[in-house]
Design a protein around this motif. Structure first.
Motif, PDB file in Angstrom:
ATOM      1  N   VAL A 197       0.863  -1.183   0.000  1.00 12.60           N
ATOM      2  CA  VAL A 197       0.000   0.000   0.000  1.00 12.60           C
ATOM      3  C   VAL A 197       0.896   1.228   0.000  1.00 12.60           C
ATOM      4  N   ASN A 198       0.734   2.057  -1.019  1.00 13.47           N
ATOM      5  CA  ASN A 198       1.608   3.224  -1.163  1.00 13.47           C
ATOM      6  C   ASN A 198       0.773   4.487  -1.329  1.00 13.47           C
ATOM      7  N   ARG A 199       1.165   5.532  -0.637  1.00 13.28           N
ATOM      8  CA  ARG A 199       0.383   6.773  -0.680  1.00 13.28           C
ATOM      9  C   ARG A 199       0.588   7.542  -1.973  1.00 13.28           C
ATOM     10  N   SER A 200       1.671   7.250  -2.723  1.00 13.44           N
ATOM     11  CA  SER A 200       1.888   7.896  -4.015  1.00 13.44           C
ATOM     12  C   SER A 200       1.551   6.916  -5.133  1.00 13.44           C
ATOM     13  N   ASP A 201       1.873   7.287  -6.366  1.00 19.62           N
ATOM     14  CA  ASP A 201       1.513   6.435  -7.500  1.00 19.62           C
ATOM     15  C   ASP A 201       2.705   5.714  -8.102  1.00 19.62           C
ATOM     16  N   GLN A 202       3.845   5.677  -7.368  1.00 18.45           N
ATOM     17  CA  GLN A 202       5.013   5.011  -7.931  1.00 18.45           C
ATOM     18  C   GLN A 202       5.884   4.399  -6.843  1.00 18.45           C
ATOM     19  N   LEU A 203       6.668   3.396  -7.237  1.00 22.17           N
ATOM     20  CA  LEU A 203       7.618   2.750  -6.358  1.00 22.17           C
ATOM     21  C   LEU A 203       9.009   3.332  -6.575  1.00 22.17           C
ATOM     22  N   LEU A 204       9.855   3.220  -5.571  1.00 21.10           N
ATOM     23  CA  LEU A 204      11.291   3.478  -5.716  1.00 21.10           C
ATOM     24  C   LEU A 204      11.585   4.738  -6.538  1.00 21.10           C
ATOM     25  N   ARG A 205      11.116   5.861  -6.054  1.00 23.42           N
ATOM     26  CA  ARG A 205      11.154   7.106  -6.820  1.00 23.42           C
ATOM     27  C   ARG A 205      12.548   7.517  -7.279  1.00 23.42           C
ATOM     28  N   SER A 206      13.587   7.139  -6.552  1.00 27.32           N
ATOM     29  CA  SER A 206      14.929   7.578  -6.922  1.00 27.32           C
ATOM     30  C   SER A 206      15.560   6.721  -8.016  1.00 27.32           C
ATOM     31  N   TYR A 207      14.886   5.643  -8.413  1.00 26.64           N
ATOM     32  CA  TYR A 207      15.455   4.756  -9.431  1.00 26.64           C
ATOM     33  C   TYR A 207      14.869   5.049 -10.812  1.00 26.64           C
ATOM     34  N   ASP A 208      15.574   4.582 -11.824  1.00 25.58           N
ATOM     35  CA  ASP A 208      15.159   4.833 -13.201  1.00 25.58           C
ATOM     36  C   ASP A 208      13.779   4.241 -13.455  1.00 25.58           C
ATOM     37  N   GLU A 209      12.986   4.980 -14.228  1.00 25.58           N
ATOM     38  CA  GLU A 209      11.596   4.585 -14.469  1.00 25.58           C
ATOM     39  C   GLU A 209      11.490   3.204 -15.125  1.00 25.58           C
ATOM     40  N   SER A 210      12.413   2.879 -15.995  1.00 26.23           N
ATOM     41  CA  SER A 210      12.363   1.583 -16.673  1.00 26.23           C
ATOM     42  C   SER A 210      12.485   0.437 -15.684  1.00 26.23           C
ATOM     43  N   LEU A 211      13.359   0.596 -14.690  1.00 26.85           N
ATOM     44  CA  LEU A 211      13.540  -0.448 -13.686  1.00 26.85           C
ATOM     45  C   LEU A 211      12.330  -0.536 -12.769  1.00 26.85           C
ATOM     46  N   ARG A 212      11.786   0.611 -12.386  1.00 34.99           N
ATOM     47  CA  ARG A 212      10.608   0.625 -11.517  1.00 34.99           C
ATOM     48  C   ARG A 212       9.443  -0.092 -12.184  1.00 34.99           C
ATOM     49  N   ASP A 213       9.240   0.207 -13.456  1.00 32.33           N
ATOM     50  CA  ASP A 213       8.132  -0.416 -14.180  1.00 32.33           C
ATOM     51  C   ASP A 213       8.337  -1.919 -14.302  1.00 32.33           C
ATOM     52  N   ARG A 214       9.589  -2.335 -14.555  1.00 33.50           N
ATOM     53  CA  ARG A 214       9.867  -3.759 -14.707  1.00 33.50           C
ATOM     54  C   ARG A 214       9.652  -4.506 -13.387  1.00 33.50           C
ATOM     55  N   LEU A 215      10.106  -3.912 -12.274  1.00 33.81           N
ATOM     56  CA  LEU A 215       9.902  -4.568 -10.988  1.00 33.81           C
ATOM     57  C   LEU A 215       8.419  -4.692 -10.665  1.00 33.81           C
ATOM     58  N   LEU A 216       7.650  -3.650 -10.948  1.00 28.45           N
ATOM     59  CA  LEU A 216       6.213  -3.711 -10.710  1.00 28.45           C
ATOM     60  C   LEU A 216       5.581  -4.830 -11.528  1.00 28.45           C
ATOM     61  N   GLN A 217       5.944  -4.914 -12.793  1.00 28.31           N
ATOM     62  CA  GLN A 217       5.401  -5.943 -13.675  1.00 28.31           C
ATOM     63  C   GLN A 217       5.730  -7.346 -13.153  1.00 28.31           C
ATOM     64  N   ILE A 218       6.980  -7.562 -12.782  1.00 29.64           N
ATOM     65  CA  ILE A 218       7.387  -8.885 -12.302  1.00 29.64           C
ATOM     66  C   ILE A 218       6.744  -9.199 -10.955  1.00 29.64           C
ATOM     67  N   SER A 219       6.663  -8.206 -10.072  1.00 27.39           N
ATOM     68  CA  SER A 219       6.066  -8.425  -8.753  1.00 27.39           C
ATOM     69  C   SER A 219       4.601  -8.820  -8.866  1.00 27.39           C
ATOM     70  N   ILE A 220       3.874  -8.164  -9.755  1.00 34.15           N
ATOM     71  CA  ILE A 220       2.465  -8.523  -9.978  1.00 34.15           C
ATOM     72  C   ILE A 220       2.374  -9.946 -10.512  1.00 34.15           C
ATOM     73  N   MET A 221       3.278 -10.296 -11.429  1.00 37.86           N
ATOM     74  CA  MET A 221       3.297 -11.643 -11.992  1.00 37.86           C
ATOM     75  C   MET A 221       3.578 -12.683 -10.902  1.00 37.86           C
ATOM     76  N   LYS A 222       4.346 -12.309  -9.876  1.00 39.95           N
ATOM     77  CA  LYS A 222       4.652 -13.224  -8.781  1.00 39.95           C
ATOM     78  C   LYS A 222       3.533 -13.307  -7.757  1.00 39.95           C
ATOM     79  N   GLY A 223       2.509 -12.459  -7.898  1.00 39.47           N
ATOM     80  CA  GLY A 223       1.363 -12.534  -7.007  1.00 39.47           C
ATOM     81  C   GLY A 223       1.272 -11.454  -5.957  1.00 39.47           C
TER      82      GLY A 223
END
Length: 449
Positions: A197-223
């Motif tokens: 649960v996150n109060r903003s709309d993104q994860l790991l704000r200090s990291y590159d957007e491509s990596l953040r998006d990829r981690l989100l995609q994989i994490s959702i795939m993992k359940g």
């Protein structure tokens, strides 16, 4: 004879305080360090070291699945949280002893009490004993921030996560930073139903957007489930020992555990900083100059309590630089806080150094981006669709590498060497001219297109 009891009195025996104290003592200073809990600090006792051990344990969940396509059959596999937890805590005990031995072997006096600055050059211990020191170093670190709202006392922080009696069947983890994502991966692999649960709309704000998006995609795939732009209203303990979490949207969820990982705040309370006139920043951090000196000439501070870069290796470097500057007899030494490599031990891990693509465009205008988006060889044979991503950001004007970003198995191990190249100001051509190690994931670094 010195007019002070000690040349250096360090408050806090974490990574920064231990390094500063032992190096100062090696230079010939009479040093004491006060620690009210355990020698080793956050990283060793309740942070990156025990967490990395849990990460290792969590990796076996997927390894035991993947091994079948490599010819292995493992019957009757089961996971014992208590066995892992107790093994990790036992190693924490070992490290606590090792850090204690390091200080004692360097002639540093360890005082197992809370210490408070009570006047110029004066420290009062919890026992009432008063001592004086020519220099005082504050290295007390930071602690998890725990928001206050109805029922928030039912939530745990990362500190308590290492001591749970069982793996929760379901857990809500509040936060979008590295601690939240790391523990989400750990608990998910151990079988928990995890919701971030996150109060903003993104994860790991200090990291590159491509990596953040990829981690989100994989994490959702993992359940792992995600709820963005979401705020807590209350937590209520139910009759069966679970927790009913209500959000400001009106939605409710019942889970076995709630954990907050929403940032860390400097441990400045009760240090007596006001007695010495030490200046604090807006977030309560101790304000220091580039040599870690406060506005009071004889008081210094290093590590997370200064809220510069909250990373253990940075605190160690700051402690070393302080000791070299004050007791080394040479030129003052300042830590370069630019281009610091970092990692997120998520599943899979992220590693990065230098500027993100967005930061580079803002600073340099014209940049060149080189990428490799691939499925690691192990994943191919295992039948796992998870893809890795390497990204290099270069200044279009001179080909200099501004940043490297990875999400891949063992990304932090590869990044350590790559960070040296970025820190040294190497160019894309230097990487292109380097022969690849084949077959490896790391070879993608010198084959980027």
């Amino acid at each position: 004879m010195s007019e002070y009891d000690y040349d250096l009195f360090t408050i806090g025996a974490g990574s920064g305080g231990v390094r500063a104290s032992r190096v100062a003592s090696a230079y010939g200073a009479k040093v004491a360090v006060a620690e009210e809990y355990r020698v080793g600090g956050t990283c060793v006792i309740r942070g990156c070291v025990p967490k990395k051990m849990l990460v290792y344990g969590a990796h076996f969940a997927e390894d035991l699945e993947d091994c079948r396509n490599f010819g292995w059959e493992i019957e009757g596999k089961k996971f014992d949280w208590i066995k892992l937890r107790d093994a990790v805590l036992a190693d924490v005990d070992r490290l606590n002893g090792a850090y204690t031995d390091t200080l004692e072997n360097h002639g540093v006096e360890i005082i197992n009490e809370r210490a408070e600055i009570s006047g110029p050059h004066e420290i009062t211990l919890a026992s009432g004993r008063k001592v004086t020191a020519k220099y005082i170093l504050v290295a007390v670190g930071a602690r998890p921030f725990m928001p206050q709202f109805p029922g928030s006392e039912h939530a745990i922080s990362s500190n308590e996560a290492f001591h749970l009696d069982k793996v929760p069947e379901s857990i809500i983890i509040a936060g979008g930073g590295y601690i939240a994502n790391e523990f989400a991966g750990i608990f998910n692999e151990f079988g928990s139903k995890v919701t971030i649960v996150n109060r903003s709309d993104q994860l790991l704000r200090s990291y590159d957007e491509s990596l953040r998006d990829r981690l989100l995609q994989i994490s959702i795939m993992k359940g792992i489930d995600f709820k963005f732009n979401t705020h807590f209203e209350s937590i209520e303990k139910t009759e069966d020992g679970q927790y009913k979490v209500r959000f400001t949207s009106g939605e409710e969820r019942v889970v076995e555990c709630v954990m907050f990982a929403v940032g860390r705040v400097p441990n400045i309370e009760g240090l007596g900083l006001e007695n010495a006139g030490v200046e604090l920043g807006e977030r309560g951090e101790i304000k220091v100059d580039r040599f870690s000196k406060t506005n009071v000439d004889h008081i210094y501070a290093v590590g997370d309590v200064t809220d510069r870069v909250q990373l253990t290796p940075v605190a160690i470097r700051e402690g070393q630089a302080f000791a070299d500057t004050v007791f080394g007899g040479g030129d003052p030494v300042a830590v370069d806080h630019s281009c610091i490599p970092s990692a997120v031990f998520s599943h899979p891990p992220i590693a990065a150094v230098g500027l993100t693509e967005g930061e580079a465009r803002n600073q340099c205008g014209s940049v060149k981006i080189y990428q490799s988006d691939f499925r690691p060889m192990k994943n191919v044979l295992a039948g796992r669709n998870e893809r890795s991503l390497f990204k290099m950001v270069c200044d279009a004007a001179d080909d200099r590498i501004l940043g490297i970003h990875m999400i891949a198995p063992e990304a932090p191990e590869m990044m350590q060497a790559a960070a040296v190249a970025v820190k040294a100001g190497l160019t894309k051509a230097d990487f292109d001219a380097t022969t690849a190690i084949h077959p490896s994931m790391a070879e993608e670094l010198v084959l980027l297109k």
